[in-house]
Motif scaffolding. Structure first.
Motif, mmCIF file in Angstrom:
data_model
loop_
_atom_site.group_PDB
_atom_site.id
_atom_site.type_symbol
_atom_site.label_atom_id
_atom_site.label_comp_id
_atom_site.label_asym_id
_atom_site.label_seq_id
_atom_site.Cartn_x
_atom_site.Cartn_y
_atom_site.Cartn_z
ATOM 1 N N LEU A 1 26.481 15.486 -37.404
ATOM 2 C CA LEU A 1 25.950 16.060 -36.174
ATOM 3 C C LEU A 1 24.641 15.380 -35.773
ATOM 4 N N ALA A 2 23.821 15.001 -36.749
ATOM 5 C CA ALA A 2 22.583 14.291 -36.429
ATOM 6 C C ALA A 2 22.892 12.962 -35.733
ATOM 7 N N GLN A 3 23.913 12.263 -36.205
ATOM 8 C CA GLN A 3 24.313 11.016 -35.562
ATOM 9 C C GLN A 3 24.747 11.258 -34.118
ATOM 10 N N PHE A 4 25.511 12.327 -33.923
ATOM 11 C CA PHE A 4 25.998 12.643 -32.579
ATOM 12 C C PHE A 4 24.841 13.056 -31.664
ATOM 13 N N GLU A 5 23.921 13.844 -32.173
ATOM 14 C CA GLU A 5 22.762 14.254 -31.374
ATOM 15 C C GLU A 5 21.963 13.041 -30.906
ATOM 16 N N ARG A 6 21.796 12.061 -31.789
ATOM 17 C CA ARG A 6 21.076 10.853 -31.413
ATOM 18 C C ARG A 6 21.815 10.095 -30.303
ATOM 19 N N THR A 7 23.130 10.026 -30.418
ATOM 20 C CA THR A 7 23.929 9.342 -29.400
ATOM 21 C C THR A 7 23.785 10.024 -28.051
ATOM 22 N N VAL A 8 23.881 11.351 -28.042
ATOM 23 C CA VAL A 8 23.756 12.109 -26.797
ATOM 24 C C VAL A 8 22.374 11.910 -26.184
ATOM 25 N N ALA A 9 21.344 12.031 -27.001
ATOM 26 C CA ALA A 9 19.981 11.892 -26.484
ATOM 27 C C ALA A 9 19.757 10.512 -25.880
ATOM 28 N N ALA A 10 20.351 9.488 -26.478
ATOM 29 C CA ALA A 10 20.188 8.126 -25.971
ATOM 30 C C ALA A 10 20.926 7.928 -24.646
ATOM 31 N N GLN A 11 22.105 8.544 -24.499
ATOM 32 C CA GLN A 11 22.940 8.291 -23.331
ATOM 33 C C GLN A 11 22.624 9.193 -22.148
ATOM 34 N N PHE A 12 22.201 10.447 -22.428
ATOM 35 C CA PHE A 12 21.978 11.397 -21.337
ATOM 36 C C PHE A 12 20.635 11.128 -20.653
ATOM 37 N N ASP A 13 20.481 11.661 -19.457
ATOM 38 C CA ASP A 13 19.278 11.408 -18.666
ATOM 39 C C ASP A 13 18.087 12.246 -19.127
ATOM 40 N N ALA A 14 18.344 13.366 -19.753
ATOM 41 C CA ALA A 14 17.259 14.205 -20.278
ATOM 42 C C ALA A 14 17.830 15.124 -21.347
ATOM 43 N N SER A 15 16.982 15.448 -22.317
ATOM 44 C CA SER A 15 17.337 16.413 -23.361
ATOM 45 C C SER A 15 16.281 17.502 -23.380
#
Length: 416
Positions: free
Chosen positions: A164-178
């Motif tokens: 899940l940590a890997q996925f969270e990093r991917t989302v944070a990198a790709q999305f416009d804001a977290s």
């Protein structure tokens, strides 16, 4: 009017538990300024009765059931695929087709994902402005679960924390804001994902001061002469179960030995077998679900928040403070709340300190009121102000300007 796709892992209604309190208020704010397309799941059959008010706020709603059987089956499939269980549980073909249809028809201008499990529905659409409300850093919560268990459970929880940590990093990198639920939670996440630090924001929850008002009259639910310490929360949530067990076993025996009239009340829906078992001990009552927790808070001598596993900010603590209560909290439960002058109770992970402080307030001739606690909550945790900031993040993401300096969120709020 612009349109937003709001993807939420659980029906954002009613505001009856931690994650639903925030999603409920976010949905209501979105509906004021956007045409809302809501995709969500129902994992509690009792929630189906609340669908009508949700539909009334939205242009279109797709709601999918998420039964325990589906959860187990999808989790097993996730193990085979090598992905995080949190992601696999929400793999739903009907929801995916609905989202793809909306995007193909260009019905939405932006997507807001609430909880990382629903992010995959828009991962393949980088042209769409996307905001991720993680709420908490869930991967670290799984790490804490792993530390608290042994054997197979520890292995599964460790795996989930890593994937899940890997996925969270991917989302944070790709999305416009977290977005996360507190500045301390956001700061923690920025350390984990430094490459996305410029677009990570801490936006706290609020508290409805009119609802959580100590001046409102409530009949006492306790027996006459009883001196109560209460712990409130969903009692099928792992962290709450663990907290109730710790307080009942490590703190309460010392309290009861010196104050026979004392009673520890565990108040909350869906208590597990492990929680029910605590009610068999002397001086402890497990109530199950109650219609309104405010009487239980109002007439308690102290409110316990003994979480040992936690991330983000605890609504149950904010609500008790808004009612001017003495709080017996662990540091984990106090996470995200700045200390303030006039606080009564303790913030400690020591059973001895917590027992001593409980006895102090149980021995008081009258139930104490802590007006400083309420004043702090009303000044720092205002829904209108915090949702204004939330909406500013959304507006800047749409404008392609979400990657502003996180040190100046005031500047973000002022962005046209």
């Amino acid at each position: 009017m612009r349109s937003v796709l709001f993807l939420c892992h659980r029906l954002p209604w009613p505001p009856s538990k931690g994650d639903k309190i925030r999603s409920y208020h976010v949905l209501r704010r979105l509906a004021q300024h956007y045409r809302v397309y809501l995709g969500t799941f129902v994992d509690d059959p009792a929630d189906w009765q609340h669908l009508a008010p949700v539909e009334a706020l939205c242009a279109e709603v797709c709601v999918q059931p998420l039964t325990p059987w589906q959860t187990r089956r999808r989790a097993l499939a996730s193990l085979a695929r090598g992905e995080a269980l949190t992601v696999g549980v929400y793999r739903d073909r009907v929801m995916r087709r609905w989202v793809e249809g909306l995007l193909a028809e260009r019905k939405v201008d932006m997507a807001v994902c609430y909880s990382s499990g629903v992010a995959p529905f828009v991962m393949a659409h980088p042209q769409l402005p996307r905001i991720m409300d993680f709420v908490d850093v869930d991967s670290d919560k799984w790490r804490q679960y792993a530390q608290a268990h042994r054997g197979l459970k520890r292995m599964i929880y460790q795996r989930e924390a890593q994937r899940l940590a890997q996925f969270e990093r991917t989302v944070a990198a790709q999305f416009d804001a977290s977005v996360l639920v507190s500045e301390s939670e956001a700061a923690f996440f920025r350390q984990l994902v430094p490459e996305a630090a410029g677009k990570i924001y801490g936006i706290p929850n609020g508290v409805d001061g009119g609802y959580w008002d100590p001046q409102l009259a409530h009949a006492s639910p306790y027996r006459q002469g009883e001196r109560a310490v209460v712990f409130v929360g969903a009692m099928d949530y792992r962290a709450n179960v663990h907290a109730a067990q710790w307080f009942a076993r490590e703190v309460w025996p010392s309290v009861l030995a010196q104050c026979p009239d004392a009673r520890f009340y565990i108040v909350g829906s869906h208590p597990t077998a492990a929680v029910h078992a605590l009610g068999e001990a002397a001086g402890i009552t497990v109530t199950g679900r109650v219609e309104d927790v405010r009487p239980w808070l109002a007439h308690a001598h102290a409110v316990a928040a003994p979480l040992r596993i936690a991330r983000g900010i605890q609504n149950k603590v904010l609500e008790a403070l808004a009612m001017g209560k003495v709080i017996l909290a662990t540091p984990e439960a106090w996470e995200g709340i700045e200390d303030f002058e006039g606080r009564q109770g303790c913030v400690s992970d020591s059973p001895e300190v917590m027992a001593t402080e409980a006895l102090r307030w149980l021995d008081a001739p009258q139930i104490a009121r802590v007006p400083e606690a309420r004043a702090m909550v009303l000044s720092r945790f205002d829904w209108v102000r915090n949702l204004d900031t939330y909406e500013a993040v959304l507006s800047n993401a749409q404008a392609g300007a979400a990657s502003v300096d996180v040190a100046g969120i005031d500047a973000l709020e002022a962005h046209p």
